[in-house]
Write an enzyme that holds these catalytic residues in place. Structure first.
Site, short mmCIF file in Angstrom:
data_model
loop_
_atom_site.label_atom_id
_atom_site.label_comp_id
_atom_site.label_asym_id
_atom_site.label_seq_id
_atom_site.Cartn_x
_atom_site.Cartn_y
_atom_site.Cartn_z
N ARG A 1 16.72 22.66 -6.11
CA ARG A 1 15.40 22.28 -6.63
C ARG A 1 14.65 21.28 -5.75
O ARG A 1 15.24 20.49 -5.03
CB ARG A 1 15.51 21.76 -8.06
CG ARG A 1 16.06 20.36 -8.20
CD ARG A 1 16.14 20.00 -9.68
NE ARG A 1 16.69 18.67 -9.86
CZ ARG A 1 16.90 18.10 -11.03
NH1 ARG A 1 16.61 18.73 -12.15
NH2 ARG A 1 17.40 16.88 -11.10
N ARG B 1 27.05 13.08 -11.80
CA ARG B 1 26.07 13.09 -12.89
C ARG B 1 26.56 13.92 -14.07
O ARG B 1 26.36 13.54 -15.22
CB ARG B 1 24.72 13.62 -12.37
CG ARG B 1 23.97 12.55 -11.58
CD ARG B 1 23.00 13.14 -10.59
NE ARG B 1 21.91 13.85 -11.21
CZ ARG B 1 21.13 14.71 -10.54
NH1 ARG B 1 21.37 14.95 -9.26
NH2 ARG B 1 20.14 15.30 -11.15
#
Ligand code: ADP
Length: 214
Positions: free
Chosen positions: A127, A172
């Site tokens: 992304r 994460r």
């Protein structure tokens, strides 16, 4: 209307928050964006957050709660807000309840965007966003219609986040499962939780969220 979007990194919270901003005039409160702005500006909050953000860990509760508390004092929150990336721990969720009660703000909905891990890793790895307007793109699934030119604003400047690399993504995800996923049970028990299929395409997810919000 005030809502929380809950889900792992890469679930599409930011994308849907931007659409809700456009369609309903809600204000997106992304703690990730606020912290990245603080890092870029070199403020004390930014200095405290920089290294842990790069590694993919969570910034301390006190710092993040302070940032949100200040933000909730700005007049534009009266239009209604979308909490995107906050709360991320049980301590933050408790602090948010208290902040909302103190400031007289009602929480209307907590929407879980459910996805699976392989998909989020692939989404995050590819992304990038327009550096000017923030429109999101993806190497495989969503390139600009004219290569190198933003569909929304025509800018030719794009950026990738420093923590969108394989190591930080793993950290994460781990932080999500350890610290954030208990919030699904927390809001379910409070009778607030509703879920949408985060694996569906962007417009379908938007429809599901709209159906919940009415
Ligand atoms: P993601 O796509 O991983 O959900 P965000 O933009 O929401 O990304 O957050 C990026 C980073 O900012 C997180 O990995 C974390 O280091 C920090 N961060 C953002 N929101 C919080 C929060 N509520 N509590 C702690 N750290 C946060």
């Amino acid at each position: 209307m005030n809502i929380i979007l809950l889900g792992p990194p890469g679930a599409g919270k930011g994308t849907q928050a931007r659409m809700l901003t456009e369609n309903r005039g809600l204000v997106q409160l992304s703690t990730g964006d606020m912290l990245r702005a603080a890092v870029a500006a070199g403020t004390p909050v930014g200095k405290a957050a920089d290294a842990v953000m790069k590694s993919g860990g969570l910034v301390g509760d006190e710092i993040v709660i302070g940032v949100i508390s200040e933000r909730l004092d700005q007049p534009d929150v009266k239009q209604g807000v979308i909490f995107d990336g906050f709360p991320r721990t049980l301590a933050q969720a408790d602090a948010l309840e208290k902040l909302l009660a103190d400031k007289g703000i009602a929480l209307d909905s907590v929407i879980e965007m459910s996805v699976d891990d392989e998909v989020v890793v692939a989404r995050i790895a590819g992304r990038y966003t327009c550096a000017k307007c923030g429109e999101g793109y993806h190497d495989e699934s969503k390139q600009p219609k004219t290569p190198g030119v933003c569909d929304k604003c025509g800018s030719t400047d794009f950026k990738r986040r420093a923590d969108d690399n394989a190591d930080a993504v793993k950290t994460r995800l781990l932080a999500y499962y350890r610290e954030t996923s208990p919030l699904i049970g927390y809001y379910y028990a409070k009778g607030r939780l509703q879920s949408v299929d985060g694996l569906a395409d962007i417009d379908e997810v938007e429809r599901q969220i709209s159906a919940i919000l009415g």
